[in-house]
Design a protein around this motif. Structure first.
Motif, short mmCIF file in Angstrom:
data_model
loop_
_atom_site.label_atom_id
_atom_site.label_comp_id
_atom_site.label_asym_id
_atom_site.label_seq_id
_atom_site.Cartn_x
_atom_site.Cartn_y
_atom_site.Cartn_z
N HIS A 202 61.67 72.92 67.27
CA HIS A 202 61.95 72.63 68.68
C HIS A 202 60.68 72.23 69.42
O HIS A 202 60.66 71.23 70.16
CB HIS A 202 62.57 73.85 69.35
N GLN A 203 59.63 72.98 69.19
CA GLN A 203 58.36 72.71 69.88
C GLN A 203 57.79 71.35 69.51
O GLN A 203 57.39 70.57 70.38
CB GLN A 203 57.36 73.81 69.53
N GLN A 204 57.76 71.04 68.22
CA GLN A 204 57.12 69.81 67.77
C GLN A 204 57.98 68.57 68.05
O GLN A 204 57.45 67.50 68.37
CB GLN A 204 56.77 69.89 66.28
N ALA A 207 57.38 67.94 71.67
CA ALA A 207 56.01 67.50 71.94
C ALA A 207 55.78 66.06 71.49
O ALA A 207 55.07 65.30 72.14
CB ALA A 207 55.01 68.44 71.27
#
Length: 370
Positions: A202-204, A207
């Motif tokens: 989710h984060q990457q 981002a």
């Protein structure tokens, strides 16, 4: 006569249409099975693809990655035609997998066993034209981003399953693919590790604004990773929309099971303003009086009661099977098909074939169109 930018441009109106991402219209015949669907993923968005085993999810991902042939249709990425086949099956455009800008990541990380984690990531960068120095720096940076700083010298056999999947993700994202395809990437991981890798994904993905398709059986993946959900059954799209909307109003039995809901098809009876499915009767005084309505409610909203039905929302049902759940037992009943979640002690003594009385509060049921 309008200027070169057209009337909207002259008036200063910005184009708010989504940038072209991954688009596909595919028909692939495989004997008795046929995949026939359309998929559109705007640039920078993540779409979850869910369906039962054999629905065609892996076939579609293989087509998008250029690893699987198809009979008719077209695949586009960022407006560029990758593949095109006419109705007679002839290919008018075919882009090899290595030149598509698409990366497919599955359950198996497929790391080179003789290379270290660092060199596995650097290899991907080198293949895409990076110098040795740039690849080494990029690999170190990506291992840090996925939480593996200090482990770059280890080979895959020296890493856990979750760590190997992190290396595979780093290798995939380091090459800045135009699209990332994830085929059940968390299935082989334990619950805690899967949760960690899911959070990392989710984060990457957010981002890097990577256009992604996630094929999964797990509603948690859809909720955590995607903005939109596509339900694929028998090679056809049966429902699509924002994740929350699809899970709140499932259109099929499979989608309801994924959402953890009962979905019972019944009929509206105008004579007494009720909704009926077998012996289950609910009041329905709303404006939506479609002759066929679907009741949606949670298994935990249903209770097993003693005695015979006495009020609306109470009915008798035959037990089909009992299933263990983390919180107790799920009772499956027939006529209508309903799941009931109860504590283990409440299910003691019950066996398939028994008849029980059930109750659901009408306030806990949503009646929606079919």
């Amino acid at each position: 006569m309008s200027g070169a930018g057209g009337p909207d441009a002259a008036a200063g109106v910005a184009d708010t249409s989504p940038a072209p991402g991954l688009e596909a219209r595919v028909r692939a015949d495989r004997g008795e099975f046929s995949l026939d669907m359309t998929l559109s993923v705007p640039a920078g968005e993540t779409v979850a693809l869910m369906g039962p085993s054999g629905a065609g999810k892996s076939t579609l991902l293989g087509v998008l990655a250029g690893l699987t042939g198809f009979d008719e249709g077209e695949v586009r990425l960022r407006g560029r035609v990758l593949d095109r086949r006419t109705s007679d099956g002839s290919a008018t455009r075919r882009t090899p997998p290595a030149h598509r800008g698409v990366v497919l990541l599955g359950q198996d990380p497929r790391l080179f066993p003789h290379l270290s984690a660092h060199d596995n990531v650097a290899f991907g960068l080198r293949v895409h034209g990076a110098t040795k120095t740039a690849a080494a720096a990029g690999a170190a940076d990506w291992l840090r981003r996925v939480g593996l700083a200090g482990l770059g010298a280890r080979r895959p056999a020296q890493l856990s399953g979750g760590q190997q999947q992190r290396v595979a993700l780093a290798r995939a994202l380091a090459t800045t693919p135009a699209a990332l395809l994830l085929d059940e990437p968390l299935t082989s991981l334990d619950t805690e590790t899967a949760g960690d890798v899911r959070a990392l994904l989710h984060q990457q993905l957010a981002a890097t604004r990577t256009t992604a398709v996630v094929a999964t059986h797990d509603a948690v993946d859809a909720v955590a990773l995607a903005s939109r959900l596509v339900v694929l059954e028998g090679g056809r799209v049966t429902q699509t929309g924002p994740v929350r909307e699809v899970l709140a109003s499932p259109a099929t039995r499979f989608a309801a099971a994924v959402a953890g809901l009962n979905r019972v098809v019944g009929t509206f009876e105008p004579a007494d303003s009720t909704w009926r499915a077998g012996d289950l009767v609910l009041p329905h005084g709303g404006a939506r009086q479609h002759p066929s309505l679907v009741a949606v409610f949670r298994p935990s909203a249903v209770r097993v009661i003693d005695g015979s039905p006495r009020a609306a929302g109470e009915w008798t049902a035959r037990i089909v099977r009992l299933e263990q759940t983390p919180a107790g037992v799920r009772i499956r009943t027939a006529d209508p098909d309903v799941a009931v979640d109860v504590a283990a002690d409440r299910a003691a003594g019950l066996t398939p074939g028994d008849t029980i009385t059930l109750r659901v509060d009408p306030a806990d049921v949503r009646l929606v169109g079919p």
